[in-house]
Write a protein that holds these residues in place. Structure first.
Motif: not given
Length: 302
Positions: A115-124
């Motif tokens: 889906t190209r969606a970020p997985l949570h928790p969003r993190y750098v």
């Protein structure tokens, strides 16, 4: 006066011992880094045992992406794919990468590749971002050098040899009554290709392509059978050799400046990654990362 390292060329067995695993490794990227996942690499493949199916982890990270970009450039250098295909894969990957959600220029630490969606928790992740930046700058430099030093016929022959030597091994170890004749033909042809390719004076594109019709017929005979894992291996490597033979007939080129433009896109992506918010100036340390939900870096890198 400081000692300088000795320049010792690799022995033939050492070269084969390094190149064959490299070609087998490239099979992973060639098989699983595809348009279906936006040319993003999966995190891993868990091979099933017995009746258990293989499980592909369709998630990826900046480190995975960086290693995939580097592997694609390395595969081209080793002669496993032509220049036009190198550009097509890297350009398609960059289009996806440029479209992903980012924070201050950084990719987030995990994405669903479907889906190209970020997985949570969003993190750098500071480490992952550094890995991606280093990989992109390396690939950009490699692309720039290819403008002046294009892939050679010798590189493509070497890549063909790696595939043919692997085909020779898998066809020797796979024997069944219904496939014995085709398998014997494939094994003999793989041996002949590697033997001729190793004799530089005889390893011309024309001389190697003489094997193509017979190999195509034998591989087609295997493809008509019900493929188990062993026969699927023979089919894959047979088609890899056929693809390599076809690549000898024509020089794969891209328009002047095309690779340079892609290199500049990669450098621009890295230039857009801001690291200031990850750096603790008082302690002179980078944070391990930055969690977008609570703006918290959970630790420091010493």
């Amino acid at each position: 006066e400081p000692a300088t390292p000795a320049d010792r060329p690799l022995r033939t067995d050492e070269r084969i011992g390094l190149r064959r695993p490299a070609r087998i490794t490239w099979r992973f990227f060639e098989t699983f880094v595809t348009e279906a996942d936006g040319w993003l690499p999966p995190d891993n493949l868990q091979e099933g045992e017995g009746r258990d199916a293989d499980r592909l982890a369709r998630r990826t990270s900046p480190t995975n992406i960086g290693m995939s970009l580097l592997s694609t450039l390395a595969a081209h250098h080793l002669g496993y794919l032509p220049t036009a295909r190198l550009f097509a894969r890297l350009d398609a990957a960059m289009r996806t990468i440029e479209s992903l959600e980012r924070y201050q220029g950084h990719l987030l630490n995990w994405y669903d590749t479907a889906t190209r969606a970020p997985l949570h928790p969003r993190y750098v992740s500071t480490v992952d971002s550094g890995n991606l930046a280093g990989a992109m700058l390396t690939v950009a430099q490699g692309l720039q050098e290819l403008e002046d030093q294009p892939q050679t016929l010798a590189q493509r022959i070497a890549g063909l040899t790696d595939a043919a030597s692997t085909l020779r091994i898998v066809s020797l170890s796979t024997v069944g009554a219904e496939s014995r004749e085709a398998m014997s033909a494939i094994n003999n042809l793989a041996r002949a290709i590697t033997s001729r390719a190793d004799r530089a004076a005889e390893a011309s594109a024309t001389s190697l392509q003489e094997f193509e019709p017979a190999l195509r017929a034998a591989v087609s005979a295997i493809d008509r059978l019900e493929l188990n894992d062993d026969l699927a291996d023979v089919s894959y490597w047979g088609h890899a050799v056929l693809d390599g033979l076809a690549g000898l007939a024509r020089e794969s080129v891209v328009a002047p400046g095309t690779l340079q433009a892609l290199a500049e896109r990669m450098r621009a992506f890295v230039d857009g990654m801001r690291f200031e918010f990850l750096y603790d100036r008082r302690r002179r340390l980078f944070a391990i990362g930055y969690r977008l939900e609570d703006a918290n870096g959970p630790g420091l890198l010493d």
